[in-house]
Design a protein around this motif. Sequence first.
Motif, PDB file in Angstrom:
ATOM      1  N   TYR A 152       0.826  -1.209   0.000  1.00 46.09           N
ATOM      2  CA  TYR A 152       0.000   0.000   0.000  1.00 46.09           C
ATOM      3  C   TYR A 152       0.861   1.260   0.000  1.00 46.09           C
ATOM      4  O   TYR A 152       0.335   2.369  -0.086  1.00 46.09           O
ATOM      5  N   ILE A 153       2.212   1.094   0.080  1.00 41.63           N
ATOM      6  CA  ILE A 153       3.113   2.244   0.039  1.00 41.63           C
ATOM      7  C   ILE A 153       4.116   2.139  -1.102  1.00 41.63           C
ATOM      8  O   ILE A 153       4.269   3.075  -1.891  1.00 41.63           O
ATOM      9  N   VAL A 154       4.838   1.017  -1.212  1.00 44.22           N
ATOM     10  CA  VAL A 154       5.896   0.894  -2.215  1.00 44.22           C
ATOM     11  C   VAL A 154       5.294   1.039  -3.618  1.00 44.22           C
ATOM     12  O   VAL A 154       4.350   0.323  -3.968  1.00 44.22           O
ATOM     13  N   PRO A 155       5.820   1.937  -4.433  1.00 51.03           N
ATOM     14  CA  PRO A 155       5.206   2.210  -5.739  1.00 51.03           C
ATOM     15  C   PRO A 155       5.274   1.047  -6.734  1.00 51.03           C
ATOM     16  O   PRO A 155       4.343   0.828  -7.501  1.00 51.03           O
ATOM     17  N   LEU A 156       6.382   0.294  -6.723  1.00 48.32           N
ATOM     18  CA  LEU A 156       6.618  -0.683  -7.791  1.00 48.32           C
ATOM     19  C   LEU A 156       5.682  -1.883  -7.743  1.00 48.32           C
ATOM     20  O   LEU A 156       5.451  -2.471  -6.689  1.00 48.32           O
ATOM     21  N   VAL A 157       5.161  -2.242  -8.915  1.00 41.57           N
ATOM     22  CA  VAL A 157       4.520  -3.534  -9.143  1.00 41.57           C
ATOM     23  C   VAL A 157       5.036  -4.049 -10.484  1.00 41.57           C
ATOM     24  O   VAL A 157       4.888  -3.379 -11.503  1.00 41.57           O
ATOM     25  N   GLU A 158       5.666  -5.224 -10.470  1.00 42.28           N
ATOM     26  CA  GLU A 158       6.146  -5.822 -11.720  1.00 42.28           C
ATOM     27  C   GLU A 158       4.987  -6.560 -12.398  1.00 42.28           C
ATOM     28  O   GLU A 158       4.328  -7.392 -11.775  1.00 42.28           O
ATOM     29  N   VAL A 159       4.745  -6.232 -13.644  1.00 43.76           N
ATOM     30  CA  VAL A 159       3.693  -6.880 -14.433  1.00 43.76           C
ATOM     31  C   VAL A 159       4.393  -7.865 -15.362  1.00 43.76           C
ATOM     32  O   VAL A 159       5.099  -7.459 -16.294  1.00 43.76           O
ATOM     33  N   VAL A 160       4.196  -9.157 -15.100  1.00 42.13           N
ATOM     34  CA  VAL A 160       5.020 -10.188 -15.722  1.00 42.13           C
ATOM     35  C   VAL A 160       4.209 -11.022 -16.716  1.00 42.13           C
ATOM     36  O   VAL A 160       3.156 -11.557 -16.382  1.00 42.13           O
ATOM     37  N   ARG A 161       4.745 -11.138 -17.905  1.00 41.25           N
ATOM     38  CA  ARG A 161       4.092 -11.906 -18.958  1.00 41.25           C
ATOM     39  C   ARG A 161       4.462 -13.385 -18.867  1.00 41.25           C
ATOM     40  O   ARG A 161       5.648 -13.744 -18.856  1.00 41.25           O
ATOM     41  N   GLY A 162       3.449 -14.246 -18.830  1.00 40.55           N
ATOM     42  CA  GLY A 162       3.667 -15.671 -19.015  1.00 40.55           C
ATOM     43  C   GLY A 162       3.710 -15.964 -20.503  1.00 40.55           C
ATOM     44  O   GLY A 162       3.395 -15.094 -21.326  1.00 40.55           O
ATOM     45  N   GLU A 163       4.065 -17.179 -20.856  1.00 41.74           N
ATOM     46  CA  GLU A 163       4.190 -17.512 -22.280  1.00 41.74           C
ATOM     47  C   GLU A 163       2.877 -17.346 -23.040  1.00 41.74           C
ATOM     48  O   GLU A 163       2.882 -17.050 -24.234  1.00 41.74           O
ATOM     49  N   GLU A 164       1.739 -17.520 -22.346  1.00 43.24           N
ATOM     50  CA  GLU A 164       0.444 -17.449 -23.016  1.00 43.24           C
ATOM     51  C   GLU A 164      -0.336 -16.179 -22.688  1.00 43.24           C
ATOM     52  O   GLU A 164      -1.449 -16.005 -23.180  1.00 43.24           O
ATOM     53  N   THR A 165       0.222 -15.292 -21.859  1.00 41.53           N
ATOM     54  CA  THR A 165      -0.516 -14.101 -21.447  1.00 41.53           C
ATOM     55  C   THR A 165      -0.890 -13.238 -22.644  1.00 41.53           C
ATOM     56  O   THR A 165      -0.028 -12.883 -23.457  1.00 41.53           O
ATOM     57  N   ALA A 166      -2.162 -12.885 -22.743  1.00 42.45           N
ATOM     58  CA  ALA A 166      -2.640 -12.057 -23.859  1.00 42.45           C
ATOM     59  C   ALA A 166      -2.136 -10.621 -23.718  1.00 42.45           C
ATOM     60  O   ALA A 166      -1.967 -10.116 -22.607  1.00 42.45           O
ATOM     61  N   ASP A 167      -1.924  -9.979 -24.849  1.00 43.62           N
ATOM     62  CA  ASP A 167      -1.424  -8.604 -24.848  1.00 43.62           C
ATOM     63  C   ASP A 167      -2.360  -7.664 -24.093  1.00 43.62           C
ATOM     64  O   ASP A 167      -1.907  -6.791 -23.340  1.00 43.62           O
ATOM     65  N   ASP A 168      -3.673  -7.830 -24.297  1.00 43.82           N
ATOM     66  CA  ASP A 168      -4.604  -6.906 -23.646  1.00 43.82           C
ATOM     67  C   ASP A 168      -4.672  -7.142 -22.143  1.00 43.82           C
ATOM     68  O   ASP A 168      -4.941  -6.213 -21.372  1.00 43.82           O
ATOM     69  N   VAL A 169      -4.384  -8.360 -21.703  1.00 42.96           N
ATOM     70  CA  VAL A 169      -4.336  -8.650 -20.262  1.00 42.96           C
ATOM     71  C   VAL A 169      -3.129  -7.951 -19.640  1.00 42.96           C
ATOM     72  O   VAL A 169      -3.236  -7.330 -18.569  1.00 42.96           O
TER      73      VAL A 169
END
Length: 325
Positions: A152-169
């Motif tokens: 709730y404080i640290v700004p960073l969130v890594e958004v990680v793509r799996g091999e099948e993750t859709a672009d819009d997701v």
Amino acid sequence: MSVTTDDIYTVAVLGSGVMGHGIALAFALGGHPVGLYDVDEELLAESENRIRSVLETLVSAGEIDADAVDATADRITQTTSLPEAVAGADFVTEAVVEDLATKREVFAELDAHAEADAILATNTSGLSITEIADATDGPERVVGTHWFNPPYIVPLVEVVRGEETADDVMQTAYDLLDDMGKTPVRVEKDIAGFIGNRIQLAMAYEAFSLLDRGVASAEAIDRAVKAGFGFRLPLLGVFEKIDHSGLDVQYGVEEYLLPDLDRGTESKDVLAEAVENRDYGLKTGKGVYDWSDTDSNGVYDQRDEALLAILDLYDSLDMDRTPRT
């Protein structure tokens, strides 16, 4: 699937531990109704108390108004029923124990109970997004969202793509976090530890090596980090700092120092012995430091107050800026 942030309102968070309840609070602060699930009723009750404590700290720091406390807390509905937690949820974040088999079990359950068009996110610290997603019939809607403590404080969130993750997701998860005021970072390859934990672990491993060899005390090592390169990291990061110093300087230091760095592949004795003795840190009263006479909630509150002050500076100086090119 085709989804945008306009489709995201209700959120579910699975797991109410250190990260889970903090992520639930972050979404609630962002205005989202949240279903917070855990099998452990006692842990759920503890998380409710912790959320209230954090909200009071946020009030004291001037981050939110006092009259927002109840409204924010009331956005979080706690339950021991997974189907109840995810019913109607547009975005589901899993934050259970860091064990691949357990996470795969949870995602297999989500196939049966989550909404068909819901995005399914995992807060794993570095396990394979692809292997977690493989437990579902729709791996294209699974994405990694690795938050950092306290979320709730640290700004960073890594958004990680799996091999099948859709672009819009990927894009929707990124935009959702950005809209909440976080600093999302896209990780385009599903590698163990992602970005933050790989760099953090490399530093921690060398620190434990120095401690294990008696080069310096834990207090001295922490002080060197806080007052030295740690002082500059929020503003400059790694590569911008190196550009300031000069790549020729970096190259020269690497030439003489790299051969002397610890390249071990096993945990240092000082860490292994502490774990064997169940000295896990603040939560057990002893770790690298002795916390036996310390109120852990008080320590967390003091930490949050200090981090909130740093967050204000982070925002005011635009530390997330892109260097001029």
